[in-house]
Design an enzyme around this catalytic site. Structure first.
Site: not given
Ligand code: 5GP
Ligand code: ZN
Length: 116
Positions: A32, A104, A89, A95-96, A102
């Site tokens: 991440d 985590h 999420n 919080g997505q 994906h």
């Molecule tokens: P969500 O909030 O959708 O469950 O998680 C998305 C995750 O993607 C977040 O933890 C965020 O830090 C990560 N993320 C967002 N943009 C990028 C990116 O360009 N590269 C990587 N490796 N992670 C990312």
């Protein structure tokens, strides 16, 4: 082929750089970019699904692919003894922020509960 506008399809297809830690025929995993724990990895299916809400019917096996890869990688990172958390999420209130399914994997410190 993935969605041309999708960030995680871009990582799967190597159009967008990421620190990849695991690859198999169904799943790609990478660090991440804003880690919330000493280990914070994301596991994504190569196929574009918008979120956990699409893990139904013929796509249900994708959940198995993701969770299998995540738990094996947790072991490889030495987290199975201390423990870790897997998070999916879905949507705004979940919080997505990235619209490609994906999982985590968070570990390396005690994690609070309940989440915010
Ligand atoms: P969500 O909030 O959708 O469950 O998680 C998305 C995750 O993607 C977040 O933890 C965020 O830090 C990560 N993320 C967002 N943009 C990028 C990116 O360009 N590269 C990587 N490796 N992670 C990312
Ligand atoms: Zn995608």
């Amino acid at each position: 082929m993935g969605d041309a506008d999708c960030l995680f399809c871009g990582i799967v297809e190597r159009r967008i750089p990421a620190e990849i830690v695991h690859e198999d025929p169904a799943v790609v995993a990478f660090k991440d970019i804003h880690p919330q724990a000493p280990t914070h990895l994301l596991f994504v299916p190569r196929t574009h699904l918008s979120g956990p809400g699409q893990l139904t019917g013929p796509q249900a096996s994708v959940a198995q692919d993701l969770l299998g890869a995540a738990t094996r990688t947790a072991e490889r990172f030495g987290l199975d003894r201390s423990g870790y958390r897997l998070v999916l999420n879905q949507g705004r209130d979940g919080g997505q922020t990235v619209g490609h399914l994906h999982v985590h994997l968070l570990g390396g410190r005690p994690l609070g509960w309940p989440p915010g």
